[in-house]
Design a protein around this motif. Structure first.
Motif, PDB file in Angstrom:
ATOM      1  N   GLY A  55      65.711  87.556  40.374  1.00  0.00           N
ATOM      2  CA  GLY A  55      65.604  87.059  39.004  1.00  0.00           C
ATOM      3  C   GLY A  55      64.469  86.065  38.831  1.00  0.00           C
ATOM      4  O   GLY A  55      63.673  86.163  37.891  1.00  0.00           O
ATOM      5  N   ILE A  56      64.382  85.110  39.754  1.00  0.00           N
ATOM      6  CA  ILE A  56      63.311  84.104  39.668  1.00  0.00           C
ATOM      7  C   ILE A  56      61.957  84.770  39.905  1.00  0.00           C
ATOM      8  O   ILE A  56      60.960  84.449  39.240  1.00  0.00           O
ATOM      9  CB  ILE A  56      63.552  82.965  40.680  1.00  0.00           C
ATOM     10  CG1 ILE A  56      64.855  82.241  40.358  1.00  0.00           C
ATOM     11  CG2 ILE A  56      62.380  81.986  40.665  1.00  0.00           C
ATOM     12  CD1 ILE A  56      65.225  81.172  41.373  1.00  0.00           C
ATOM     13  N   TRP A  57      61.910  85.710  40.842  1.00  0.00           N
ATOM     14  CA  TRP A  57      60.653  86.384  41.168  1.00  0.00           C
ATOM     15  C   TRP A  57      60.134  87.172  39.968  1.00  0.00           C
ATOM     16  O   TRP A  57      58.949  87.098  39.633  1.00  0.00           O
ATOM     17  CB  TRP A  57      60.858  87.295  42.368  1.00  0.00           C
ATOM     18  CG  TRP A  57      59.589  87.837  42.965  1.00  0.00           C
ATOM     19  CD1 TRP A  57      58.868  87.299  43.978  1.00  0.00           C
ATOM     20  CD2 TRP A  57      58.893  89.039  42.579  1.00  0.00           C
ATOM     21  NE1 TRP A  57      57.767  88.074  44.257  1.00  0.00           N
ATOM     22  CE2 TRP A  57      57.755  89.150  43.406  1.00  0.00           C
ATOM     23  CE3 TRP A  57      59.131  90.014  41.632  1.00  0.00           C
ATOM     24  CZ2 TRP A  57      56.858  90.205  43.306  1.00  0.00           C
ATOM     25  CZ3 TRP A  57      58.227  91.071  41.511  1.00  0.00           C
ATOM     26  CH2 TRP A  57      57.104  91.163  42.339  1.00  0.00           C
ATOM     27  N   VAL A  58      61.005  87.914  39.318  1.00  0.00           N
ATOM     28  CA  VAL A  58      60.594  88.686  38.137  1.00  0.00           C
ATOM     29  C   VAL A  58      60.155  87.739  37.023  1.00  0.00           C
ATOM     30  O   VAL A  58      59.193  88.024  36.293  1.00  0.00           O
ATOM     31  CB  VAL A  58      61.737  89.607  37.665  1.00  0.00           C
ATOM     32  CG1 VAL A  58      61.416  90.223  36.300  1.00  0.00           C
ATOM     33  CG2 VAL A  58      61.990  90.705  38.686  1.00  0.00           C
ATOM     34  N   THR A  59      60.838  86.610  36.888  1.00  0.00           N
ATOM     35  CA  THR A  59      60.429  85.611  35.894  1.00  0.00           C
ATOM     36  C   THR A  59      59.015  85.120  36.169  1.00  0.00           C
ATOM     37  O   THR A  59      58.221  84.907  35.245  1.00  0.00           O
ATOM     38  CB  THR A  59      61.406  84.417  35.899  1.00  0.00           C
ATOM     39  OG1 THR A  59      62.719  84.879  35.614  1.00  0.00           O
ATOM     40  CG2 THR A  59      60.999  83.376  34.868  1.00  0.00           C
ATOM     41  N   ALA A  60      58.680  84.957  37.447  1.00  0.00           N
ATOM     42  CA  ALA A  60      57.325  84.540  37.826  1.00  0.00           C
ATOM     43  C   ALA A  60      56.294  85.560  37.355  1.00  0.00           C
ATOM     44  O   ALA A  60      55.240  85.199  36.814  1.00  0.00           O
ATOM     45  CB  ALA A  60      57.243  84.360  39.345  1.00  0.00           C
ATOM     46  N   VAL A  85      56.612  87.908  34.931  1.00  0.00           N
ATOM     47  CA  VAL A  85      56.583  87.993  33.467  1.00  0.00           C
ATOM     48  C   VAL A  85      55.883  86.777  32.865  1.00  0.00           C
ATOM     49  O   VAL A  85      55.037  86.908  31.970  1.00  0.00           O
ATOM     50  CB  VAL A  85      58.017  88.130  32.906  1.00  0.00           C
ATOM     51  CG1 VAL A  85      58.003  88.033  31.381  1.00  0.00           C
ATOM     52  CG2 VAL A  85      58.640  89.440  33.346  1.00  0.00           C
ATOM     53  N   THR A  86      56.198  85.597  33.369  1.00  0.00           N
ATOM     54  CA  THR A  86      55.596  84.366  32.838  1.00  0.00           C
ATOM     55  C   THR A  86      54.085  84.345  33.053  1.00  0.00           C
ATOM     56  O   THR A  86      53.313  84.053  32.136  1.00  0.00           O
ATOM     57  CB  THR A  86      56.224  83.129  33.497  1.00  0.00           C
ATOM     58  OG1 THR A  86      57.639  83.159  33.312  1.00  0.00           O
ATOM     59  CG2 THR A  86      55.659  81.852  32.892  1.00  0.00           C
ATOM     60  N   SER A  96      53.054  81.249  38.033  1.00  0.00           N
ATOM     61  CA  SER A  96      53.703  82.338  38.773  1.00  0.00           C
ATOM     62  C   SER A  96      53.807  82.019  40.261  1.00  0.00           C
ATOM     63  O   SER A  96      54.766  82.411  40.925  1.00  0.00           O
ATOM     64  CB  SER A  96      52.961  83.665  38.554  1.00  0.00           C
ATOM     65  OG  SER A  96      51.719  83.686  39.237  1.00  0.00           O
ATOM     66  N   LEU A 115      56.802  79.529  40.617  1.00  0.00           N
ATOM     67  CA  LEU A 115      58.079  80.218  40.434  1.00  0.00           C
ATOM     68  C   LEU A 115      58.384  81.161  41.589  1.00  0.00           C
ATOM     69  O   LEU A 115      59.534  81.263  42.037  1.00  0.00           O
ATOM     70  CB  LEU A 115      58.059  80.995  39.111  1.00  0.00           C
ATOM     71  CG  LEU A 115      58.114  80.145  37.838  1.00  0.00           C
ATOM     72  CD1 LEU A 115      57.918  81.024  36.602  1.00  0.00           C
ATOM     73  CD2 LEU A 115      59.437  79.401  37.743  1.00  0.00           C
ATOM     74  N   SER A 116      57.364  81.866  42.073  1.00  0.00           N
ATOM     75  CA  SER A 116      57.610  82.797  43.173  1.00  0.00           C
ATOM     76  C   SER A 116      57.962  82.059  44.462  1.00  0.00           C
ATOM     77  O   SER A 116      58.757  82.547  45.270  1.00  0.00           O
ATOM     78  CB  SER A 116      56.400  83.712  43.388  1.00  0.00           C
ATOM     79  OG  SER A 116      55.223  82.972  43.629  1.00  0.00           O
ATOM     80  N   SER A 124      61.484  81.217  44.359  1.00  0.00           N
ATOM     81  CA  SER A 124      62.368  82.378  44.530  1.00  0.00           C
ATOM     82  C   SER A 124      62.717  82.645  45.994  1.00  0.00           C
ATOM     83  O   SER A 124      63.597  83.457  46.284  1.00  0.00           O
ATOM     84  CB  SER A 124      61.707  83.629  43.938  1.00  0.00           C
ATOM     85  OG  SER A 124      60.650  84.083  44.762  1.00  0.00           O
TER      86      SER A 124
END
Length: 462
Positions: free
Chosen positions: A399-404, A406-407, A443, A446-447, A450
């Motif tokens: 979830g956090i990785w995908v947010t990275a 997308v952001t 990113s 955030l990654s 993750s």
């Protein structure tokens, strides 16, 4: 030049079509089609990698940039060279050892299915713009060669590229890349020799103008391009596609290193061509033409035709690679089908959409391609790099990785396509240029967040 060019062009295209048809008969599996059977040696991988990276942006676009800002225009390709060499030493072997066939599959293996889908979506959407940008450049060269814009010839050649790519797949692309790269080097070398040793002109200003930074290219531009451009060469889908078709990890590493060194040498030659034009041609002499295309008009007929085919080869070799990669990703990673038929249909669909966009639009080649890179690089490079480093060592919170991803991608989109809207909502003008770079580092943070140290459950394999 019209009749000579048209005859030569017909022979050129027929050779590629024959290669595609012959390879179609030998292509028995999806792996043959997508990664050329994973049996390519160092020479073949290096040639196809160089042919892939030397396209419209690294020929016509670089010369225009050098004419505009001077010698610092060399940094685009130097950062590409740095990216390839860094890839060779840091991740080439790691990536090849995973056995992935596409970059999104690599994301799926290292993070999870959600990661595979989101990366695939970003690449397919962005790379339609890359393909269209290459086709815009191709159309400009054709119009110059025949002396007029011809919608029929433009469509005919674009369809030819789509058809031979669709029939032979990656195997044909590798073979045609070898031919095209030889023609590219021949054309650029002849151009360089003619300008400096036959035409002559003002060379004093060229020497005086050699500088790595100036008022038009400041340290902040250097920092920005290091990550945005260098990142694509370090971990871009087309670059890494050559890694996937290597016969082993050692071949992948050697090929990236050789290509990086060769690209640095090429960057000097193409930049010096741009400097010659900058020192010897007034802006009003272009009459709306691109700087490198203007040179064709002052060269004798035979060298001019060779340069034209060198530029066409540069563009087509990049276009077919982008096309086959985006199509395989669409088939495999978005539709979930390891199918020859669906992959070929995807080539046709993506190729036609890009062709229509190219026909409808025009513009600066580097802006078109940088626009696509400014979406891909902020969203994908650092998250995927972190995932590769963590593979089989640490787990990733999907979830956090995908947010990275997308952001980072949203920052890139905002900075590239919605500048006016950003200004209206209060984003300072001075910040607009750096939104993709800011997104890249967001990113990254955030990654890194993750990463899970726990080994209790293997999230990366879900």
């Amino acid at each position: 030049m019209n009749s000579v060019f048209i005859v030569a062009l017909a022979a050129y295209l027929i050779v590629f079509l024959v290669i595609g048809i012959l390879d179609m008969r030998k292509t028995e599996s999806f792996e043959d089609y997508a990664v050329a059977g994973r049996r390519q040696g160092t020479f073949a991988v290096s040639m196809t990698l160089l042919a892939t990276v030397v396209g419209a942006s690294t020929t016509i676009g670089i010369v225009d940039t050098v004419y505009s800002i001077g010698f610092p225009g060399i940094w685009w390709l130097l950062f590409g060279s740095i990216g390839l060499i860094a890839q060779s030493f840091v991740i080439s072997e790691k990536v090849r050892d995973t056995g992935a066939a596409t970059l999104p599959e690599l994301a799926g293996m290292t993070v999870g299915k959600a990661a595979e889908f989101i990366i695939a979506l970003v690449i397919v959407i962005s790379w339609i713009g890359v393909i269209a940008g290459q086709m815009v450049a191709m159309n400009g060269i054709i119009a110059l060669a025949i002396g007029r814009n011809s919608l029929f010839i433009q469509i005919f050649i674009s369809l030819f590229i789509i058809i031979y790519t669709m029939t032979g797949g990656q195997t044909s692309v590798v073979k045609t890349d070898k031919i095209q790269f030889v023609i590219i080097i021949l054309g650029i070398a002849i151009c360089f020799i003619y300008l400096f040793f036959v035409k002559g002109g003002n060379t004093v200003d060229i020497v005086r103008g050699i500088e790595l930074l100036n008022k038009d290219y400041r340290p902040v531009n250097l920092f920005n391009q290091l990550f945005i451009i260098g990142g694509v060469y370090f971990l871009g889908p087309d670059i890494m596609s050559r890694n996937f078709l290597s016969k082993d990890s050692k071949t992948a590493k050697k090929s990236a290193l050789i290509s990086g060194i060769c690209l640095a040498a090429f960057s000097l030659i193409i930049t010096l061509i741009g400097m010659w034009i900058r020192s010897n041609v007034l802006p009003e002499e272009f009459a709306g033409s691109k700087a490198l295309l203007y040179v064709i008009g002052i060269m004798p007929k035979v060298p001019a035709v060779i340069l034209i085919f060198g530029l066409l080869s540069a563009i087509i070799s990049s276009t077919d690679t982008c096309l086959i990669n985006a199509s395989v990703i669409l088939s495999k990673d978005i539709l979930g089908k390891n199918s020859l038929v669906i992959s070929r249909i995807a080539v046709a669909c993506i190729g036609i959409v890009a062709m229509v966009l190219a026909i409808m639009g025009s513009g600066d080649i580097l802006n078109l391609l940088t626009g696509a890179y400014s979406i891909y690089t902020p969203g994908v490079i650092f998250p995927l790099f972190i995932a590769v480093l963590c593979y089989k060592k640490k787990n990733i919170n999907v979830g956090i990785w995908v947010t990275a991803v997308v952001t980072g991608g949203l920052f890139g989109i905002a900075g590239t396509y919605f500048g006016g809207l950003m200004l209206k909502v209060g984003v300072p003008q001075g910040l607009m240029t750096y939104l993709p770079l800011i997104g890249m580092f967001v990113s990254l943070v955030l990654s890194m967040l993750s990463i899970r140290s726990s080994q209790k459950e293997n999230i990366s394999q879900e």
